[in-house]
Design an enzyme around this catalytic site. Sequence first.
Site, PDB file in Angstrom:
ATOM      1  N   SER A   1      26.227 -26.022  -2.293  1.00  0.00           N
ATOM      2  CA  SER A   1      25.849 -24.706  -2.314  1.00  0.00           C
ATOM      3  C   SER A   1      27.170 -23.773  -2.128  1.00  0.00           C
ATOM      4  O   SER A   1      27.023 -22.620  -2.561  1.00  0.00           O
ATOM      5  CB  SER A   1      24.975 -24.391  -1.247  1.00  0.00           C
ATOM      6  OG  SER A   1      25.735 -24.407  -0.001  1.00  0.00           O
TER       7      SER A   1
ATOM      8  N   LYS B   1      28.496 -21.289   5.088  1.00  0.00           N
ATOM      9  CA  LYS B   1      28.083 -20.118   4.202  1.00  0.00           C
ATOM     10  C   LYS B   1      28.941 -19.084   4.331  1.00  0.00           C
ATOM     11  O   LYS B   1      29.729 -18.954   5.221  1.00  0.00           O
ATOM     12  CB  LYS B   1      26.530 -19.572   4.579  1.00  0.00           C
ATOM     13  CG  LYS B   1      25.256 -20.388   4.522  1.00  0.00           C
ATOM     14  CD  LYS B   1      25.028 -20.907   3.324  1.00  0.00           C
ATOM     15  CE  LYS B   1      24.070 -21.990   3.454  1.00  0.00           C
ATOM     16  NZ  LYS B   1      24.185 -23.042   1.781  1.00  0.00           N
TER      17      LYS B   1
END
Length: 161
Positions: free
Chosen positions: A61, A100
């Site tokens: 991701s 993230k």
Amino acid sequence: MRSQTYHGARNAGIRRRPRAARRRRGSAPARAAVAAAGIAAVAMAALRRADAFRLAVEGGSMAPALEPGDWLVVLGAARVGLGSIVVAEHPDRPGFELVKRVAGLPGDVVEGRTLGPDELWLVGDRAEASTDSRSFGAVPRACVRGVVAFRYWPAARFGPV
């Protein structure tokens, strides 16, 4: 090696090695090893003080910034800023950690909502492959375990992130 004789009242008849020979203490590889050990000790002390830990990236991701198989050093005592890559615990799955990027800080307006005083908006670099704040909402600052400082493996990608 040739010795020199020093004359004078104090040094009468005493033979000493030339100055250049007296200065050498150990071999160059030994001095280099001692210097490397000293640098490593200082680095370890700094990382311990910063509450550092290591982490392996498993998902895609955050590609291309982070790839599966990258090994990272994360600083638990670092300042979280806009654009920082952080390790955070998933708000709905205790024990499950996410890597993230910080896209919103307290007080920022993100997707029509103002973040609270202890909230962050975390997103993956590849939206189509990321489970992030776009799906579970803002993350409490207390869920952040640290800020990614640098990648140390694979060696070809070594450096700051």
